[in-house]
Enzyme design. Structure first.
Site, PDB file in Angstrom:
ATOM      1  N   LYS A   1      -4.251   8.785   9.568  1.00  0.00           N
ATOM      2  CA  LYS A   1      -2.537   8.947   9.081  1.00  0.00           C
ATOM      3  C   LYS A   1      -1.756   9.466   9.113  1.00  0.00           C
ATOM      4  CE  LYS A   1      -1.817   5.766   4.991  1.00  0.00           C
ATOM      5  NZ  LYS A   1      -1.777   6.158   3.796  1.00  0.00           N
TER       6      LYS A   1
HETATM    7  O1  G3P Z   1      -0.433   2.778   1.263  1.00  0.00           O
HETATM    8  C1  G3P Z   1       1.146   3.517   0.247  1.00  0.00           C
HETATM    9  C2  G3P Z   1       1.226   4.090  -0.644  1.00  0.00           C
HETATM   10  O2  G3P Z   1      -0.160   5.057  -1.386  1.00  0.00           O
HETATM   11  C3  G3P Z   1       2.120   4.626  -1.558  1.00  0.00           C
HETATM   12  O3  G3P Z   1       2.537   2.791  -2.532  1.00  0.00           O
HETATM   13  O4  G3P Z   1       3.104   2.784  -3.991  1.00  0.00           O
HETATM   14  O5  G3P Z   1       3.222   5.177  -4.028  1.00  0.00           O
HETATM   15  O6  G3P Z   1       4.800   3.177  -3.276  1.00  0.00           O
HETATM   16  P1  G3P Z   1       3.363   3.493  -3.739  1.00  0.00           P
END
Ligand code: G3P
Length: 221
Positions: free
Chosen positions: A87
């Site tokens: 990633k």
């Molecule tokens: O896969 C992306 C994710 O982990 C981000 O999510 O909720 O931190 O915006 P969030």
């Protein structure tokens, strides 16, 4: 639309995998820290042992230079070559590192994508997956799902093979919208997998059937 779990919590991955509905896992530094892990390699290998064979597991670099991203990516890949997807962030270094890693057949999930233009460039660089963060766009008053739709439209129009991972999913309605938009994958927290499955009428129906069966005195052996 395939389902990835967006978590580094082993118990959650075990539960999801046991249901047979989890096709991969995405991790990031925040998720690894939140799960309390200290050894990223050990976690990735444990996840690989739980998932079906060759299921993709995204492993995120935190380095900032191209050379470091490539070195980290190669090291991560060696942890579980059948599974690891590196990633990388959607920036100039990430694009360049993608090209370098491709020479060794190492696939990239380009993360922290917030626009269709970024996704177009990522596809040209040859990423396997692009991860638009729709929840974080919604958080700042933008339409995250529209960005997902725009990316899918552009990729379809020009025949890019890059798969779209709807990421930063915040609620079950995001999953329905992402599926209707044609996202190849949604990566979701375990709580949302549970919310997708749960329906009060299902629970009520199960109770009712059990009660009626018990009252009936019938047998099914
Ligand atoms: O896969 C992306 C994710 O982990 C981000 O999510 O909720 O931190 O915006 P969030």
């Amino acid at each position: 639309m395939r389902i990835f779990l967006d978590t580094a919590v082993i118990e959650e991955i075990k539960k999801g995998a046991a249901m047979g509905v989890v096709h991969g896992v995405t991790t990031n530094p925040t998720l690894v820290a939140r799960a309390g892990h200290k050894d990223y390699k050990a976690v990735v290998r444990e996840i690989a042992a739980i998932l079906p064979e060759a299921a993709p597991i995204s492993v995120e670099v935190v380095s900032e230079t191209v050379a470091d991203m490539v070195a980290d990516g190669k090291r991560f890949y060696a942890w579980a070559p059948d599974n690891v997807i590196v990633k990388l962030p959607t920036n100039a270094e990430g694009l360049q590192a993608t090209r370098e890693l491709a020479k060794d057949g190492i696939q990239v999930n380009m993360t922290l994508c917030f626009s269709a233009n970024q996704a177009l460039l990522a596809a040209h660089a040859g990423v396997t997956y692009i991860s638009p963060f729709l929840g974080r766009l919604d958080d700042i008053g933008h339409d995250g799902m529209q960005v997902v739709k725009d990316i899918i439209e552009i990729y379809d129009m020009y025949g890019f093979a890059t798969e779209v991972i709807a990421a930063s999913i915040r609620h079950p309605l995001h999953c329905i919208a992402a599926a209707k938009a044609g996202a190849h994958i949604a990566t979701i927290p375990f709580k949302i997998l549970e919310q997708m499955l749960k329906h009060p009428l299902t629970d009520k129906g199960i109770e009712q059937f059990a009660e009626d069966w018990a009252k009936s005195g019938a047998t099914n052996t």
